[in-house]
Design an enzyme around this catalytic site. Structure first.
Site, PDB file in Angstrom:
ATOM      1  NE  ARG A 269      -7.495  -3.336   4.279  1.00 22.41           N
ATOM      2  CZ  ARG A 269      -6.984  -2.880   5.563  1.00 22.41           C
ATOM      3  NH1 ARG A 269      -5.579  -3.215   5.762  1.00 22.41           N
ATOM      4  NH2 ARG A 269      -7.527  -1.999   6.285  1.00 22.41           N
TER       5      ARG A 269
ATOM      6  CG  HIS B 183     -10.246   2.414   5.590  1.00 23.99           C
ATOM      7  ND1 HIS B 183     -10.938   1.378   5.787  1.00 23.99           N
ATOM      8  CD2 HIS B 183      -8.926   2.412   6.290  1.00 23.99           C
ATOM      9  CE1 HIS B 183     -10.038   0.644   6.690  1.00 23.99           C
ATOM     10  NE2 HIS B 183      -9.166   0.951   7.186  1.00 23.99           N
TER      11      HIS B 183
ATOM     12  CD  GLN C 260      -9.627   3.497  11.114  1.00 20.78           C
ATOM     13  OE1 GLN C 260      -9.043   2.453  10.810  1.00 20.78           O
ATOM     14  NE2 GLN C 260      -9.708   4.018  12.418  1.00 20.78           N
TER      15      GLN C 260
ATOM     16  CG  ASP D 162      -3.433   7.069   6.597  1.00 20.50           C
ATOM     17  OD1 ASP D 162      -2.873   6.688   7.182  1.00 20.50           O
ATOM     18  OD2 ASP D 162      -4.103   7.162   5.593  1.00 20.50           O
TER      19      ASP D 162
ATOM     20  CB  CYS E  30      -6.570   5.005  10.111  1.00 24.53           C
ATOM     21  SG  CYS E  30      -5.307   5.037   8.924  1.00 24.53           S
TER      22      CYS E  30
ATOM     23  NE  ARG F 269     -11.818  -0.110  11.220  1.00 27.96           N
ATOM     24  CZ  ARG F 269     -10.742  -0.711  10.531  1.00 27.96           C
ATOM     25  NH1 ARG F 269      -9.600  -0.232  10.449  1.00 27.96           N
ATOM     26  NH2 ARG F 269     -11.164  -1.584   9.441  1.00 27.96           N
TER      27      ARG F 269
HETATM   28  N1  NVA Z   1      -3.923   5.279   3.783  1.00 30.16           N
HETATM   29  C1  NVA Z   1      -3.410   3.913   4.639  1.00 30.16           C
HETATM   30  C2  NVA Z   1      -4.358   3.451   5.370  1.00 30.16           C
HETATM   31  C3  NVA Z   1      -3.950   2.230   6.217  1.00 30.16           C
HETATM   32  C4  NVA Z   1      -5.096   1.572   6.886  1.00 30.16           C
HETATM   33  C5  NVA Z   1      -3.331   2.923   3.245  1.00 30.16           C
HETATM   34  O1  NVA Z   1      -4.201   2.792   2.558  1.00 30.16           O
HETATM   35  O2  NVA Z   1      -2.378   2.137   3.224  1.00 30.16           O
HETATM   36  N1   CP Z   2      -6.357   1.210  10.133  1.00 28.20           N
HETATM   37  C1   CP Z   2      -6.456  -0.064   9.498  1.00 28.20           C
HETATM   38  O1   CP Z   2      -7.131  -0.386   8.633  1.00 28.20           O
HETATM   39  O2   CP Z   2      -5.474  -0.866  10.038  1.00 28.20           O
HETATM   40  P1   CP Z   2      -5.089  -2.220   9.321  1.00 28.20           P
HETATM   41  O3   CP Z   2      -4.203  -1.962   8.007  1.00 28.20           O
HETATM   42  O4   CP Z   2      -4.366  -3.016  10.250  1.00 28.20           O
HETATM   43  O5   CP Z   2      -6.239  -3.191   9.230  1.00 28.20           O
END
Ligand code: NVA
Ligand code: CP
Length: 303
Positions: free
Chosen positions: A104, A131, A134, A219, A259, A288
């Protein structure tokens, strides 16, 4: 056979995606019945997190344990990655020690460079651009709730962000229509939209986007790394909240996904998020776990 990575959904064919979703549903049932045995005995997953996580970390770590393997949490705070060791060197070293790696991070090109130098499968656990893990869970959830999404209409309401980009890829692979509603200046990647122009459209009117939709998604308005834009974005996204009034414009059996984490009464009303007749966010989060177990099995089998 060459190593298979999962950096975007486009790393899979439609048939492979279907195979993973079917297996995820099967693994969920097996998990409820007491488990799948230990096919990953002695296998190690390296998990590199440069951003926060609850669902991703726990689902990957628990998933590895369920399958008999183990997972290592690697934060830049206490690895040499945080002190500037090149990503290419880190990839070469780590992939000689573990069997599969998830990352990540911020820039998508970083995970591409890592994958180029990795001997083992690399999974995108969120970048600024995509992502895809997800989406495996979201597609699994739609299939469980309503069946095959082929020919359906999905409405994406909000920022043209990493999740939105992954929905565009999902539209192509699953053959659904995607209506995107976002304020000017927050459009998804223009090239990606153009490549999928036969099924993806953009409007500034969220009401227009949800009309006739079977599946409505939103989101947060400010993603990780954009925290300082939060206040400004709240102004720009005014009118984009998904709530019961907006869902009333969608098809009668439309479902809502997010998500998570969600900001109640910003991008989604608290009442809608908690309305389990429409909102499937808790199943979506659980999936997930199952979807990523199926993904890891797929990548390790085909590696
Ligand atoms: N768009 C959000 C998704 C979090 C799971 C982010 O990148 O923070
Ligand atoms: N939806 C998601 O990826 O959640 P986290 O940021 O908690 O991993």
């Amino acid at each position: 056979m060459s190593v298979r990575h999962f950096l975007t959904l486009r790393d899979l064919t439609s048939a492979e995606l279907k195979q993973i979703i079917d297996r995820a549903i099967e693994m969920k049932a097996l998990h409820r019945q007491g488990g799948t045995g230990e096919p990953f005995k002695n296998k190690v997953l390296g998990m590199i997190f440069e951003k926060s996580s609850t669902r991703t970390r726990v689902s990957f770590e628990a998933g590895m344990t369920h399958l008999g393997g183990s997972a290592l949490f690697l934060s830049p705070r206490d690895t040499q990655l945080g002190r500037g060791e090149p990503i290419e060197d880190s990839a070469r070293v780590l992939s000689r020690m573990v069997d599969i790696i998830m990352i990540r991070t911020f820039e998508h090109e970083k995970i591409e460079r890592f994958a180029e130098h990795s001997r083992v499968p690399v999974i995108n656990a969120l970048t600024d651009d995509y992502h895809p893990c997800q989406l495996l869970a979201d597609i699994q959830t739609y299939v469980e709730q309503r069946g095959n999404p082929k020919g359906k209409t999905v409405a994406w309401i909000g920022d043209g962000n990493n999740m939105c980009h992954s929905y565009i890829n999902a539209a192509a692979l699953c053959d659904f229509k995607l209506n995107i509603a976002c304020p000017e200046g927050f459009d998804p990647n223009a090239q990606l939209v153009a490549e999928n122009a036969d099924r993806v459209s953009i409007t500034r009117d969220p009401r227009e986007a949800v009309k006739g939709a079977d599946w409505v998604v939103t989101d947060v308005w400010a993603s990780m790394g954009q925290e300082e834009e939060q206040k400004e974005r709240e102004k720009q996204f005014a009118g984009y909240q998904v709530n019961h009034e907006m869902m009333a414009l969608a098809n009668d059996d439309a479902i809502f996904m997010h998500c998570l984490p969600a900001h109640r009464d910003e991008e989604v009303s608290a009442a809608l998020l908690e309305d389990e007749k429409i909102s499937v966010v808790w199943d979506e989060a659980e999936n997930r776990l199952h979807a990523q177990k199926a993904l890891m099995e797929f990548l390790l089998q085909t590696a």
